[in-house]
Structures are given as C-alpha cells and as structure tokens.
Design an enzyme around this catalytic site. Structure first.
Site: not given
Length: 295
Positions: A172, A202-204
């Site tokens: 995500a 998760v990529k943020t």
C-alpha cells in the site's frame, strides 16, 4: 519411474535430533503463508531484511516524465543492480526482458492522471494477470483524507483479499494529494490504516520530525518513497536517516534515474540500505563510482 530393483531402506533418520523450523523474521510477516513469505523473501534481502526497489511506474499517471522517456535506454541498464523492479504491466510486457529475473512489484492501481483528481483511482490489474506475470507483489495508492478516500481504501481491501487467495503480497502506497499534509501524524495514520486493512508492506514518505513514530506504529515493513529529485548527498542522507529510524528499505525513482550518474547512485543507495554506510561515505562512494563510469 524409479528402478524398483535397487531400493535401499533408509538408515540416517537423525534420531535424537529434533527438526527445527526456520522462523521468517521480516516484521509482522511471520504468520503469512509459505508462498507469500517466499515472494517477500525475494523482495527483502533475507540477510538484512531490507530492500532497494527501483520505481519507474510514474508513467501510469504522469506520462513520459524526465528520465522515463525511453525505459529501454534509461532504466534497463539499472536492472542488474537493483533488488526489485516496480513498474506497470504495460512496461513489464513491452520493455522488461523476462530473462532479467528480478522480483517485480506490479503497479495495480490506476485510472487517474496529473490533469485530474489524483485520488480517483481504481484497481487496474486482475490478480490472475499478476500471476501470469509472475510478480512478487502488487501495489496500489491509498489516499487518506482525500475526496476518494473510501474508494482508495477499498482498492487495497480488494487486492489484499485477492492476494491472500493466491499468495501475493500487497504493497500500500500512502499517496499525498495536492492539498494533503506531509507530517508524521498524517503518515502514521495512513500507514497504520493500510496495515490494518491487511497490506503486507507499506510505502510512505520520510519526514524530518517523528519518522521513528511512523515506523514504530506500523506493524509491517515500511519502505520510503524517494519523492522529488534531491541533490545526491541529500537523497543519501534521507536514506540513511530513514533506515536508522526503522524503515525496511527504499523505493526510489527520480533520485536515481534523474541523477547525473544513475547507476552509481543506485549502488550508493544499496550501500546505505544493506551495509549501513553513512550518507557521507555513500556520497563519496557515488563520486568515485561516477568517475569510474566516466559520467
């Protein structure tokens, strides 16, 4: 069939030696199915539990942006050095040689462009097609606080459910719209929601203050987005600080393929991520590699 005339009874059963199970130590992924762990082990180096992903999926909403005009000329020379490729199925089929043999994270959301509302995305790839392409994960944006927040969360849910059926992880990506905040509070919220919906990764974005709270409050691995092009020493400093504060890797595009020495930059980023090289040492390494490559 085997020759039945030469079957010998087994003798070495290791009696007294208990069978051991090798735990999968990637953050939050110890209870996943074998196939999903196997795919994640291709994305994340099993020794460091970290990854360097090369992102060149920007064209799905930006078109032929600087550095991505010709994937075959600008990006293909980087394939051998990266850990993972992140791209769309169109580019994968048309431009990436199957013999490249690198794990792929497939962009699976789309339907928007820079000319409209960025958060208005849909699931753009069937999981069966992802299987045909032998990818290791699928990726989609999640736009918390946007006009189409519910729709983007639902996209993640659909991919997670389909991925669980076939053993394909979902990454995500915490998308940031034109008017959305870029601070630790926002990214903690967005990352946690994505993980709670079942995303395995998760990529943020990295933030200057409080990033360690973002990684600590997310129960699955976080990889950082490279974001806009920075001077090489700043990009390497961002990588170092992110890893130091709990990130499990980077997913970089512009800070690699828009560098004056892309291959050297990719190598330098890997030094930071996998070998804990300092930003200063990595920048010096980049300069030396740049000279050696004649760039």
């Amino acid at each position: 069939m085997a020759d039945l005339d030469d079957i010998k009874d087994g003798k070495d059963f290791g009696i007294g030696t208990p069978q051991t199970n090798t735990p999968y130590t990637l953050k939050g992924c110890g209870a996943l199915d074998w196939g999903m762990q196997s795919r994640l082990a291709r994305i994340f180096n099993p020794k460091s539990n970290r990854t360097v992903m090369l992102a060149f999926d920007h064209g799905y909403f930006q078109g032929p942006t600087t550095g991505l005009e010709r994937i075959d000329l600008s990006i293909a020379p980087l394939f051998a050095e990266t850990d993972v490729l992140m791209c769309t199925r169109g580019i994968l089929r048309s431009t990436v040689p199957p013999a490249t043999n690198k794990p792929v994270v497939l962009r699976a959301s789309g339907g928007n462009s820079i000319l409209g509302e960025l958060s208005n995305e849909c699931v753009a790839v069937a999981m069966e097609d992802a299987l045909r392409l032998n990818v290791c994960a699928v990726a989609a944006q999640v736009y918390i606080g946007s006009e189409f927040e519910h729709q983007s969360i639902n996209n993640i849910i659909k991919l997670v459910d389909a991925g669980n059926r076939y053993g394909i992880p979902t990454l995500a990506v915490t998308g940031v719209g034109k008017e959305m905040a870029r601070d630790a509070r926002y990214f903690s919220l967005a990352s946690r929601i994505a993980a709670e919906m079942g995303a395995q990764v998760v990529k943020t974005y990295f933030v200057e203050e409080g990033f360690e709270k973002v990684t600590a409050s997310c129960p699955v691995p976080i990889v950082i987005a490279g974001g806009k092009k920075l001077p090489e020493h700043e990009a390497l400093e961002m990588c170092f600080r992110a890893i130091d504060q709990g990130a499990s890797g980077v997913d970089m595009g512009r800070n690699i393929f828009q560098s004056s020495a892309p291959l050297a930059m990719l190598k330098a980023v890997k030094k930071v991520v996998h070998e804990n090289m300092s930003a200063r040492e990595a920048f010096q390494f980049w300069q030396e590699e740049k000279q050696g490559e004649g760039q």
